[in-house]
Design a protein around this motif. Structure first.
Motif, PDB file in Angstrom:
ATOM      1  N   SER A 343       0.864  -1.180   0.000  1.00  0.00           N
ATOM      2  CA  SER A 343       0.000   0.000   0.000  1.00  0.00           C
ATOM      3  C   SER A 343       0.897   1.225   0.000  1.00  0.00           C
ATOM      4  N   CYS A 344       0.354   2.319  -0.516  1.00  0.00           N
ATOM      5  CA  CYS A 344       1.166   3.530  -0.623  1.00  0.00           C
ATOM      6  C   CYS A 344       0.267   4.753  -0.499  1.00  0.00           C
ATOM      7  N   SER A 345       0.773   5.757   0.218  1.00  0.00           N
ATOM      8  CA  SER A 345       0.035   7.012   0.393  1.00  0.00           C
ATOM      9  C   SER A 345       1.035   8.162   0.334  1.00  0.00           C
ATOM     10  N   TYR A 346       0.650   9.248  -0.354  1.00  0.00           N
ATOM     11  CA  TYR A 346       1.518  10.411  -0.443  1.00  0.00           C
ATOM     12  C   TYR A 346       1.412  11.315   0.779  1.00  0.00           C
ATOM     13  N   THR A 350      -4.680   9.316   2.545  1.00  0.00           N
ATOM     14  CA  THR A 350      -5.364   8.723   1.399  1.00  0.00           C
ATOM     15  C   THR A 350      -4.449   7.730   0.700  1.00  0.00           C
ATOM     16  N   GLU A 351      -4.890   6.495   0.572  1.00  0.00           N
ATOM     17  CA  GLU A 351      -4.076   5.459  -0.062  1.00  0.00           C
ATOM     18  C   GLU A 351      -4.230   5.508  -1.577  1.00  0.00           C
ATOM     19  N   VAL A 352      -3.085   5.604  -2.266  1.00  0.00           N
ATOM     20  CA  VAL A 352      -3.075   5.578  -3.724  1.00  0.00           C
ATOM     21  C   VAL A 352      -3.080   4.127  -4.205  1.00  0.00           C
ATOM     22  N   LEU A 353      -2.416   3.261  -3.441  1.00  0.00           N
ATOM     23  CA  LEU A 353      -2.391   1.824  -3.728  1.00  0.00           C
ATOM     24  C   LEU A 353      -2.759   1.073  -2.451  1.00  0.00           C
ATOM     25  N   SER A 354      -3.410  -0.046  -2.617  1.00  0.00           N
ATOM     26  CA  SER A 354      -3.728  -0.857  -1.441  1.00  0.00           C
ATOM     27  C   SER A 354      -3.822  -2.332  -1.832  1.00  0.00           C
ATOM     28  N   GLY A 355      -3.226  -3.172  -1.002  1.00  0.00           N
ATOM     29  CA  GLY A 355      -3.327  -4.624  -1.169  1.00  0.00           C
ATOM     30  C   GLY A 355      -2.757  -5.161  -2.467  1.00  0.00           C
ATOM     31  N   GLY A 375      -3.252   4.315 -10.440  1.00  0.00           N
ATOM     32  CA  GLY A 375      -2.086   3.955  -9.628  1.00  0.00           C
ATOM     33  C   GLY A 375      -0.974   3.286 -10.400  1.00  0.00           C
ATOM     34  N   LYS A 376      -1.046   3.285 -11.737  1.00  0.00           N
ATOM     35  CA  LYS A 376      -0.013   2.599 -12.538  1.00  0.00           C
ATOM     36  C   LYS A 376       1.367   3.207 -12.301  1.00  0.00           C
ATOM     37  N   SER A 377       1.471   4.523 -12.433  1.00  0.00           N
ATOM     38  CA  SER A 377       2.780   5.180 -12.279  1.00  0.00           C
ATOM     39  C   SER A 377       3.310   5.028 -10.870  1.00  0.00           C
ATOM     40  N   THR A 378       2.436   5.153  -9.882  1.00  0.00           N
ATOM     41  CA  THR A 378       2.877   5.000  -8.490  1.00  0.00           C
ATOM     42  C   THR A 378       3.447   3.609  -8.259  1.00  0.00           C
ATOM     43  N   LEU A 379       2.761   2.573  -8.747  1.00  0.00           N
ATOM     44  CA  LEU A 379       3.230   1.205  -8.572  1.00  0.00           C
ATOM     45  C   LEU A 379       4.576   1.004  -9.263  1.00  0.00           C
ATOM     46  N   ALA A 380       4.719   1.541 -10.473  1.00  0.00           N
ATOM     47  CA  ALA A 380       5.970   1.361 -11.211  1.00  0.00           C
ATOM     48  C   ALA A 380       7.140   2.058 -10.525  1.00  0.00           C
ATOM     49  N   THR A 381       6.887   3.236  -9.942  1.00  0.00           N
ATOM     50  CA  THR A 381       7.987   3.975  -9.318  1.00  0.00           C
ATOM     51  C   THR A 381       8.376   3.420  -7.951  1.00  0.00           C
ATOM     52  N   LEU A 382       7.573   2.515  -7.386  1.00  0.00           N
ATOM     53  CA  LEU A 382       7.964   1.901  -6.118  1.00  0.00           C
ATOM     54  C   LEU A 382       9.154   0.963  -6.295  1.00  0.00           C
ATOM     55  N   LEU A 383       9.255   0.330  -7.476  1.00  0.00           N
ATOM     56  CA  LEU A 383      10.329  -0.641  -7.692  1.00  0.00           C
ATOM     57  C   LEU A 383      11.708   0.016  -7.692  1.00  0.00           C
ATOM     58  N   PRO A 384      11.925   1.136  -8.404  1.00  0.00           N
ATOM     59  CA  PRO A 384      13.228   1.819  -8.280  1.00  0.00           C
ATOM     60  C   PRO A 384      13.318   2.681  -7.019  1.00  0.00           C
ATOM     61  N   ARG A 385      12.329   2.562  -6.144  1.00  0.00           N
ATOM     62  CA  ARG A 385      12.295   3.238  -4.841  1.00  0.00           C
ATOM     63  C   ARG A 385      12.324   4.753  -4.966  1.00  0.00           C
ATOM     64  N   PHE A 386      11.523   5.274  -5.894  1.00  0.00           N
ATOM     65  CA  PHE A 386      11.344   6.714  -5.947  1.00  0.00           C
ATOM     66  C   PHE A 386      10.604   7.203  -4.710  1.00  0.00           C
ATOM     67  N   ILE A 540      -0.706  -9.378 -17.786  1.00  0.00           N
ATOM     68  CA  ILE A 540      -1.276  -8.032 -17.826  1.00  0.00           C
ATOM     69  C   ILE A 540      -2.023  -7.827 -16.525  1.00  0.00           C
ATOM     70  N   VAL A 541      -1.706  -6.713 -15.844  1.00  0.00           N
ATOM     71  CA  VAL A 541      -2.334  -6.402 -14.568  1.00  0.00           C
ATOM     72  C   VAL A 541      -3.205  -5.166 -14.758  1.00  0.00           C
ATOM     73  N   VAL A 542      -4.490  -5.322 -14.504  1.00  0.00           N
ATOM     74  CA  VAL A 542      -5.441  -4.216 -14.648  1.00  0.00           C
ATOM     75  C   VAL A 542      -5.647  -3.581 -13.272  1.00  0.00           C
ATOM     76  N   LEU A 543      -5.302  -2.293 -13.176  1.00  0.00           N
ATOM     77  CA  LEU A 543      -5.464  -1.556 -11.923  1.00  0.00           C
ATOM     78  C   LEU A 543      -6.699  -0.673 -11.990  1.00  0.00           C
ATOM     79  N   ASP A 544      -7.372  -0.540 -10.868  1.00  0.00           N
ATOM     80  CA  ASP A 544      -8.515   0.351 -10.774  1.00  0.00           C
ATOM     81  C   ASP A 544      -8.626   0.845  -9.337  1.00  0.00           C
ATOM     82  N   ASN A 545      -8.590   2.180  -9.177  1.00  0.00           N
ATOM     83  CA  ASN A 545      -8.663   2.779  -7.836  1.00  0.00           C
ATOM     84  C   ASN A 545      -7.597   2.230  -6.886  1.00  0.00           C
ATOM     85  N   GLY A 546      -6.396   2.014  -7.417  1.00  0.00           N
ATOM     86  CA  GLY A 546      -5.282   1.606  -6.585  1.00  0.00           C
ATOM     87  C   GLY A 546      -5.246   0.150  -6.193  1.00  0.00           C
TER      88      GLY A 546
END
Length: 587
Positions: A343-346, A350-355, A375-386, A540-546
């Motif tokens: 999960s991730c929140s800025y 408010t959680e941008v990603l959850s579970g 939440g696509k960009s947020t999820l992708a940027t977690l891997l390089p630890r932005f 293929i991973v379909v994201l919706d509302n985080g």
């Protein structure tokens, strides 16, 4: 205000001793600056009194005046040299610390601070402290020591006439206090307005190619014009609110007003027998000179206020918590990627990603699709630890990326995004950014593989051409240069924002070829904006509302008749409409 003083004091700590020494030198210089005027006043009194030792006293006073001028020059130069050298060292140290901290903060920090704001902190706010250290501190010292020294002498001559002489100063200071009263309220708005102007100007210049392409130059320029107009309205209102008091203060403190007061009061005192005519000369000489330091005192106080505000902003950046780094980092065994209940929140609320529970097997391509804001960009940027997760963990080779050394993480993870950032350096240096020790052959090989080598050689100085000077790259060329950089890094994991989404057809084909060379046999996590690019993805991973709404291959997801299937049909319909439009126009 106390916090601002504390911030400024903390930043000035390394040079405090030298600043104090400079203040002492400036104080001596200021006292010495008054001595020649006192000597001239005393010389006039000696010559007017016609005493027996007049000649000897006159030469003595002349020698004292000349010696004082020499002392003033020596100590003035010493004070200026001390503050300027100290300021140079301070500015260099602060800017290095700022750049180092900006390199350590999470990338999410920049989402709340535009480039104009960062530029203002690194450049303008440090410059504000330059004026304080190199100039204002010495001006404040002179503004205090000069009038105090002169007044001590004038009180010694005649205290009643001194009170008449300082009457304009008291009135002028009271009027200036009215001018200064609203400064604390207006300065924060002034800084916000300047930040808006800087931000809109930088963003307009950086995006000029895009806004012109889509005919939005007038609208984009309008945002800058609006910011400038708002600032002008605010600043004009501020000036108008202080116009009367400031104008009255400067009139009262003007040399003419002070001289008129001294001569009028002096004439009254002399005619009444309260003051000898010869004793009026010191007041006429020194009284007029009292106003300039007082005016300098107020202007220097402005600089001090600005410096305090600037120091607070600089300190806020320096105090921003960096991404934490463990003292004993772990080494991953392999390059398999796993998102475990992430999960991730800025903002911490408010959680941008959850579970998010997702695995990226080695050598596979995983595509992230979904509507804007899913939440696509947020999820992708977690891997390089932005930025760091607020719950769960992202791991590489079985090790939480927070427990890895940053160098090890970036050795394993490379990224290519749509918004390419290139340094104002040579082409070769930009490609070498991931591997500064790479040979010329390796740089050229990466550029060839990225389909950009021939275009680099066509530049005025080839690989030595500097971005922004003699190398102006198109969007497609910049993308391929960033791909060459990623190729040189040769990381086993690639995070890819669909880099060819917004380039022209010819560049798109070249970028796609370069991407194929980059991602071959790698573990790829890609953000997909066009579904046609993900048909061959392993998952293929379909994201919706985080959250993950669906996952599977293209065929599996179509058969499921869910969100992806609806997106695919919309994509096909849009493609058919475009084809019909091209047929009608003969394209």
């Amino acid at each position: 205000m106390a916090a601002e003083r504390s911030a400024l004091g903390e930043l000035l700590r390394p040079i405090r001793a030298r600043v104090r020494l400079a203040v002492a030198a400036q104080a001596i210089s200021s006292v010495a600056a008054v001595v020649p005027f006192i000597a001239v006043a005393e010389l006039g009194r000696v010559l007017l009194e016609n005493g027996p030792d007049r000649t000897r006293q006159a030469w003595t006073l002349t020698a004292v005046a000349a010696g004082a001028l020499l002392v003033r020059l020596i100590f003035l130069l010493a004070a200026g040299a001390l503050t300027h050298f100290a300021d140079g060292e301070l500015a260099l140290d602060i800017r290095r610390r700022l750049v180092r901290r900006l390199g350590e903060v999470p990338m999410s920090w920049f989402s709340g601070h535009n480039s104009g704001t960062v530029k203002k902190i690194v450049q303008d706010d440090v410059a504000a402290m330059h004026h304080l250290v190199a100039h204002s501190v010495l001006e404040l010292t002179s503004a205090v020591v000069l009038p105090v020294t002169a007044l001590i002498y004038l009180f010694w001559v005649d205290w009643k006439m001194t009170l008449v002489t300082i009457a304009p100063l008291v009135i002028g200071l009271s009027l200036y206090s009215v001018t200064m009263a609203g400064m604390g309220k207006h300065l924060p708005e002034y800084d916000r307005a300047m930040g808006r102007i800087n931000g809109s100007a930088v963003e307009f210049v950086q995006g000029i190619a895009v806004v012109k392409t889509f005919g939005q130059a007038k609208r984009a320029h309008g945002r800058y014009a609006s910011a400038a107009s708002d600032f002008a309205d605010f600043f004009l209102g501020w000036v108008k609110s202080t116009l009367i008091s400031k104008t009255a203060a400067e009139i009262v403190l003007s040399p003419i007003a002070v001289l008129a007061t001294v001569l009028g009061g002096g004439a009254w005192f002399v005619t009444r027998g309260w003051l000898a005519a010869a004793d009026l000369l010191p007041f006429a000489l020194l009284g007029v000179g009292l106003t300039a330091p007082i005016l300098a005192l107020f202007y220097a106080s402005y600089e001090l206020r600005f410096a305090k505000e600037a120091a607070a902003r600089v300190t806020e950046v320096l105090d921003t918590a960096p991404l934490p780094v463990v003292d004993s980092p772990k080494l991953p065994s392999g390059n398999a990627v796993r998102f475990a209940e992430v999960s991730c929140s800025y903002d911490g609320e408010t959680e941008v990603l959850s579970g998010i529970d997702l695995e990226l097997p080695v050598g596979t391509v995983t595509a992230l699709v979904g509507p804007s804001g899913s939440g696509k960009s947020t999820l992708a940027t977690l891997l390089p630890r932005f930025q760091d997760v607020t719950g769960g963990a992202v791991s590489v080779g079985g090790v939480d990326i927070r427990e890895m050394a940053p160098q090890e993480l970036y050795r394993r993870v490379a990224f290519v995004f749509q918004d390419v950032r290139l340094a104002q350096d040579s082409i070769a240096a930009n490609i070498r950014m991931a591997r500064p020790d790479a040979s010329e052959f390796e740089v050229h090989t990466a550029a060839r593989t990225a389909r950009i080598h021939d275009e680099i050689l066509a530049l005025p100085r080839g690989y030595d051409s500097v971005i922004g000077d003699d190398a102006r790259l198109s969007g497609g060329q910049a993308q391929r240069l960033s791909i060459a950089r990623a190729l040189l890094a040769d990381a086993p994991i690639i995070v890819l924002d669909e880099a060819a989404a917004y380039v022209d057809p010819q560049s798109e084909a070249e970028v796609q070829d370069a991407l194929s060379a980059l991602t071959g046999a790698k573990t790829v996590l890609m953000i997909a904006h066009r579904l046609a690019t993900v048909v061959e993805a392993d998952q293929i991973v379909v994201l919706d509302n985080g959250a993950i709404a669906e996952r599977g291959t293209h065929t599996e997801l179509l058969a499921a008749e869910g969100r992806y299937a609806r997106m695919w049909r919309a994509h096909e319909n849009a493609g058919g409409w475009r084809n019909r439009q091209m047929e009608r126009t003969g394209a």
